[in-house]
Scaffold this motif. Structure first.
Motif, PDB file in Angstrom:
ATOM      1  N   TRP A 129       0.836  -1.200   0.000  1.00 53.81           N
ATOM      2  CA  TRP A 129       0.000   0.000   0.000  1.00 53.81           C
ATOM      3  C   TRP A 129       0.876   1.257   0.000  1.00 53.81           C
ATOM      4  CZ3 TRP A 129      -5.467  -0.529   0.547  1.00 53.81           C
ATOM      5  CH2 TRP A 129      -5.906  -1.824   0.824  1.00 53.81           C
ATOM      6  N   THR A 157       5.705  -2.010  -5.741  1.00 56.43           N
ATOM      7  CA  THR A 157       4.501  -1.804  -6.559  1.00 56.43           C
ATOM      8  C   THR A 157       3.343  -1.504  -5.618  1.00 56.43           C
ATOM      9  OG1 THR A 157       5.287  -3.376  -8.230  1.00 56.43           O
ATOM     10  CG2 THR A 157       2.937  -2.831  -8.246  1.00 56.43           C
ATOM     11  N   ARG A 179     -16.914   0.675  -1.720  1.00 58.24           N
ATOM     12  CA  ARG A 179     -16.327  -0.645  -1.522  1.00 58.24           C
ATOM     13  C   ARG A 179     -16.966  -1.264  -0.285  1.00 58.24           C
ATOM     14  NH1 ARG A 179     -11.226  -1.127  -4.106  1.00 58.24           N
ATOM     15  NH2 ARG A 179     -11.506  -0.232  -6.187  1.00 58.24           N
ATOM     16  N   SER A 221      -6.331  -9.968  -7.420  1.00 58.61           N
ATOM     17  CA  SER A 221      -6.459 -10.108  -8.872  1.00 58.61           C
ATOM     18  C   SER A 221      -5.113 -10.432  -9.517  1.00 58.61           C
ATOM     19  CB  SER A 221      -7.036  -8.823  -9.466  1.00 58.61           C
ATOM     20  OG  SER A 221      -7.124  -8.909 -10.875  1.00 58.61           O
ATOM     21  N   LYS A 222      -4.074  -9.705  -9.125  1.00 57.37           N
ATOM     22  CA  LYS A 222      -2.736  -9.937  -9.694  1.00 57.37           C
ATOM     23  C   LYS A 222      -2.242 -11.344  -9.377  1.00 57.37           C
ATOM     24  CE  LYS A 222      -0.427  -5.428 -10.162  1.00 57.37           C
ATOM     25  NZ  LYS A 222      -1.571  -4.548 -10.333  1.00 57.37           N
ATOM     26  N   GLU A 228      -8.173  -5.623  -3.500  1.00 55.42           N
ATOM     27  CA  GLU A 228      -8.775  -6.231  -4.672  1.00 55.42           C
ATOM     28  C   GLU A 228      -7.736  -6.463  -5.764  1.00 55.42           C
ATOM     29  OE1 GLU A 228      -9.952  -3.562  -3.082  1.00 55.42           O
ATOM     30  OE2 GLU A 228     -11.811  -4.332  -2.217  1.00 55.42           O
ATOM     31  N   ASP A 229      -6.860  -5.480  -5.942  1.00 57.61           N
ATOM     32  CA  ASP A 229      -5.836  -5.573  -6.982  1.00 57.61           C
ATOM     33  C   ASP A 229      -4.803  -6.648  -6.651  1.00 57.61           C
ATOM     34  OD1 ASP A 229      -4.546  -4.520  -9.416  1.00 57.61           O
ATOM     35  OD2 ASP A 229      -2.977  -3.869  -8.045  1.00 57.61           O
ATOM     36  N   MET A 230      -4.432  -6.753  -5.361  1.00 60.61           N
ATOM     37  CA  MET A 230      -3.482  -7.793  -4.964  1.00 60.61           C
ATOM     38  C   MET A 230      -4.021  -9.176  -5.296  1.00 60.61           C
ATOM     39  SD  MET A 230      -2.002  -6.578  -1.259  1.00 60.61           S
ATOM     40  CE  MET A 230      -1.649  -4.846  -0.965  1.00 60.61           C
ATOM     41  N   SER A 276     -12.022   7.274  -4.692  1.00 63.78           N
ATOM     42  CA  SER A 276     -11.368   6.005  -4.977  1.00 63.78           C
ATOM     43  C   SER A 276      -9.995   5.913  -4.353  1.00 63.78           C
ATOM     44  CB  SER A 276     -11.262   5.791  -6.489  1.00 63.78           C
ATOM     45  OG  SER A 276     -10.556   6.871  -7.093  1.00 63.78           O
ATOM     46  N   SER A 298      -0.598  -0.989  -4.454  1.00 65.02           N
ATOM     47  CA  SER A 298      -1.792  -1.766  -4.768  1.00 65.02           C
ATOM     48  C   SER A 298      -2.843  -1.576  -3.686  1.00 65.02           C
ATOM     49  CB  SER A 298      -1.387  -3.246  -4.894  1.00 65.02           C
ATOM     50  OG  SER A 298      -2.453  -4.033  -5.352  1.00 65.02           O
ATOM     51  N   ASN A 299      -3.918  -2.384  -3.769  1.00 70.38           N
ATOM     52  CA  ASN A 299      -4.950  -2.457  -2.740  1.00 70.38           C
ATOM     53  C   ASN A 299      -5.422  -3.905  -2.675  1.00 70.38           C
ATOM     54  OD1 ASN A 299      -7.120  -2.857  -4.734  1.00 70.38           O
ATOM     55  ND2 ASN A 299      -6.818  -0.697  -5.219  1.00 70.38           N
TER      56      ASN A 299
END
Length: 353
Positions: free
Chosen positions: A30, A53, A165, A62-63, A58-60, A213, A55-56
């Motif tokens: 983060w 990198t 969210r 997803s990746k 959801e993105d973690m 966001s 992130s958040n």
């Protein structure tokens, strides 16, 4: 003699590229959790290059889901987002707690994270940064805004902001007299509860100036005066308070929502040893205090508060008396599949007229 002349250059040709390769730690984290000062200090002390990198949650997920847990050596999901993701996608590997210096951690927080990120005998995370979600309120409306549901009062039309969210679903449910965490194991009951929250959030849309966001976006909305009441993180509220004493972070009457961001190992990470070195390095009290100053949130490092500046400590104390601390609603692990239901609700709220 000729043999030596031939072999020596050949050896040099083979070994030079290897010695030029620096050891690397690929960190997915983060904003504020790996400030440049801390990264530089770690690199100087260990010789390990850190690639950060941002992130958040959801993105973690997803990746890591897309790569089967590859691409990073250390990641920082919230503790409630680990077991369900692991059970569904197998993106993490168990921690070797013998390589973590447990003496650096606040005992209760280490125990809580161990309990909340265990599957069978395996533990998948240790705690790092913790904080809460609550209300950021201007003094002009402080008497009107005491809980999440108050953001929907008609007199605040066009002057409210929150992130669309899952925390707004959870916070709104608590402020409506429900207990969403108690319903985690009963999907039908949870769906019925969230249907009421969905209805509330759709009715609340005229109040929303913007769905923020990112933290900077929220800070700009409140600092400009466009928004006078918002759902936000404590660190953002304290940052705004430092600039304008008329703005403060308030723990909601139904309880602030407590989160812990962790350290976890991706299943196909390539440098676990560097990951453990980073964990033990940043949990040293003086280093952890630098992360608190950068991120605005406190860490699970024992004794780090002694190195945090007095202004930040004062902001914390103004937001949380003992009753408010005792009333924090700590996120438990999210059951597998629940986020799909929540995502559908949030999509409908966003699309509603």
């Amino acid at each position: 003699m000729r043999l030596k002349q031939i072999l020596v250059p050949a050896v040099l040709t083979l070994t030079l590229p290897l010695t030029a390769m620096a050891e690397e730690l690929r960190l997915l984290t983060w904003g504020g959790y790996a400030p440049e000062e801390v990264v530089n200090q770690f690199e100087e002390e260990t010789g390990i290059e850190v690639q950060v990198t941002l992130s958040n949650n959801e993105d973690m997920i997803s990746k890591l889901r897309a790569t089967g847990g590859a691409g990073f050596d250390l990641v920082q999901p919230s503790q409630d987002r680990i077991t369900s993701a692991q059970q569904e996608f197998r993106i993490y590997k168990p921690m070797d707690l013998s390589k973590v210096d447990s003496a650096l951690f606040i005992d209760s927080m280490l125990a809580a994270t161990r309990r909340n990120t265990s599957i069978g005998d395996d533990v998948y995370a240790v705690p790092h940064v913790w904080g809460t979600t609550g209300l950021i309120v201007h003094d002009s409306v402080a008497d009107q805004v005491k809980d999440f549901a108050d953001l929907c009062k008609p007199e605040l039309a066009g002057k409210v902001s929150y992130r669309l969210r899952r925390p707004i679903l959870i916070g709104m449910a608590f402020s409506m007299g429900e207990d969403p965490f108690a319903a985690y194991d009963d999907e039908d009951a949870y769906a019925a509860m969230m249907a009421k929250v969905e209805e509330k959030l759709i009715a609340c849309k005229p109040n929303v100036k913007a769905y923020w966001s990112g933290g900077d976006e929220l800070i700009n909305l409140v600092a400009s005066g466009e928004v006078v009441a918002a759902k936000g993180w404590d660190a953002g509220g304290w940052k705004l308070q430092a600039e304008n004493p008329q703005i403060r972070f308030v723990a909601p009457a139904s309880g602030a929502l407590g989160w812990i961001d962790t350290f976890a190992l991706p299943r196909r990470g390539e440098n676990d040893e560097a990951a453990y070195k980073w964990i033990n390095f940043v949990m040293q009290p003086e280093v952890a205090a630098k992360i608190t100053q950068s991120a605005g949130n406190f860490t699970a490092a024992k004794g780090a508060e002694e190195f945090v500046d007095d202004k930040l400590k004062a902001s914390f104390e103004s937001s949380f008396d003992q009753q408010a601390l005792d009333n924090i609603k700590w996120y438990p692990p999210v059951p597998a599949g629940l986020e799909t239901l929540e995502g559908q609700i949030l999509d409908r709220v966003k699309a509603a007229n």
